[in-house]
Design an enzyme around this catalytic site. Structure first.
Site, PDB file in Angstrom:
ATOM      1  N   GLY A   1      -8.109  -0.165   9.907  1.00 58.54           N
ATOM      2  CA  GLY A   1      -8.266   1.264  10.162  1.00 58.54           C
ATOM      3  C   GLY A   1      -7.635   1.757  11.446  1.00 58.54           C
TER       4      GLY A   1
ATOM      5  N   HIS B   1       3.690   3.394   4.113  1.00 56.77           N
ATOM      6  CA  HIS B   1       4.077   2.056   3.681  1.00 56.77           C
ATOM      7  C   HIS B   1       4.858   1.380   4.817  1.00 56.77           C
ATOM      8  CE1 HIS B   1       4.792  -1.123   0.808  1.00 56.77           C
ATOM      9  NE2 HIS B   1       6.019  -1.197   1.295  1.00 56.77           N
TER      10      HIS B   1
HETATM   11  C1  GRF Z   1      -0.412  -0.208   7.635  1.00 63.44           C
HETATM   12  O1  GRF Z   1       0.576  -1.110   7.988  1.00 63.44           O
HETATM   13  C2  GRF Z   1       0.072   0.678   6.516  1.00 63.44           C
HETATM   14  O2  GRF Z   1       1.440   0.844   6.507  1.00 63.44           O
HETATM   15  C3  GRF Z   1      -0.341  -0.080   5.290  1.00 63.44           C
HETATM   16  O3  GRF Z   1      -1.547  -0.708   5.634  1.00 63.44           O
HETATM   17  C4  GRF Z   1      -1.614  -0.899   7.033  1.00 63.44           C
HETATM   18  C5  GRF Z   1      -2.907  -0.337   7.527  1.00 63.44           C
HETATM   19  O4  GRF Z   1      -3.176  -0.710   8.827  1.00 63.44           O
HETATM   20  N1  GRF Z   1      -0.392   0.789   4.149  1.00 63.44           N
HETATM   21  P1  GRF Z   1      -4.468  -0.190   9.557  1.00 63.44           P
HETATM   22  O5  GRF Z   1      -5.675  -0.583   8.720  1.00 63.44           O
HETATM   23  O6  GRF Z   1      -4.353   1.291   9.686  1.00 63.44           O
HETATM   24  O7  GRF Z   1      -4.483  -0.867  10.884  1.00 63.44           O
END
Ligand code: GRF
Length: 192
Positions: free
Chosen positions: A16, A108
């Protein structure tokens, strides 16, 4: 929560860090918005962070997301301006896509259409980028449709992948770009 202030619903099932950056960005800049965080994992660290930030949460299973309208009904009770997928891996079902056209966005961790699709997430993406000796990687923020990592692009940012970069180093560079650009894109769409 004040009812007439629109909501941003964040779907997240991981750490998150992006969700926190987005919420902090709105708070630091005094942009009025209500947030809720939805997760398909009851023990996801993002839910703990939501509690610390005093953000309401909703967790759900696959049935309530993809086979009936439980999640949709939860959203419909709110004045939803934007739905943000930030580390959410399930395919968004038709009932949600149809109810929120051009209101659902995803981030992504690669330059789509490369390194996207079912199963391409997290370190799998960065390992593939390094294994294939790519010269660049980056982030893609896009609208969500019924296919994985497929909708119209909103923003792409890239960086050089150096010959000695490890997947962990690529992940770090990706995260820096995500934290830099994602909150601003969410703000722009929320305010438009
Ligand atoms: C990010 O790298 C995003 O691109 C992908 O999932 C990851 C989430 O990271 N869809 P976080 O939980 O916000 O640290």
């Amino acid at each position: 929560m004040e009812k007439d202030i629109p909501y941003i619903a964040i779907f997240a099932s991981g750490t998150g860090s992006n969700a926190v950056k987005i919420i902090s960005h709105f708070r630091e800049n005094n942009i009025e918005a209500n947030f809720c965080i939805l997760s398909n994992k009851k023990d996801a660290p993002v839910l703990q962070k939501a509690a610390e930030l005093n953000i309401e949460t909703f967790s759900f299973g696959r049935k309530d997301f993809a086979e009936n309208d439980t999640v949709l009904n939860y959203l419909k009770e709110k004045n939803i301006k934007l739905i943000v997928l930030a580390g959410f891996l399930w395919l968004v079902p038709k009932n949600l896509v149809e109810n929120y056209p051009e209101k659902i966005i995803n981030i992504h961790p690669a330059l789509l259409p490369n390194y996207g699709g079912k199963g391409m997430y997290g370190m799998k993406v960065h390992t593939a980028v390094v294994d294939n000796k790519e010269k660049a990687s980056g982030i893609t923020i896009h609208f969500v449709d019924e296919h994985y990592d497929h909708g119209k692009h909103i923003l792409q940012k890239s960086f050089d992948v150096l010959p000695d970069d490890t997947p962990e180093m690529v992940a770090k560079k990706v995260q820096q770009l995500e934290h830099k650009y994602f909150p601003q894109v969410v703000e722009n769409l929320y305010l438009q």
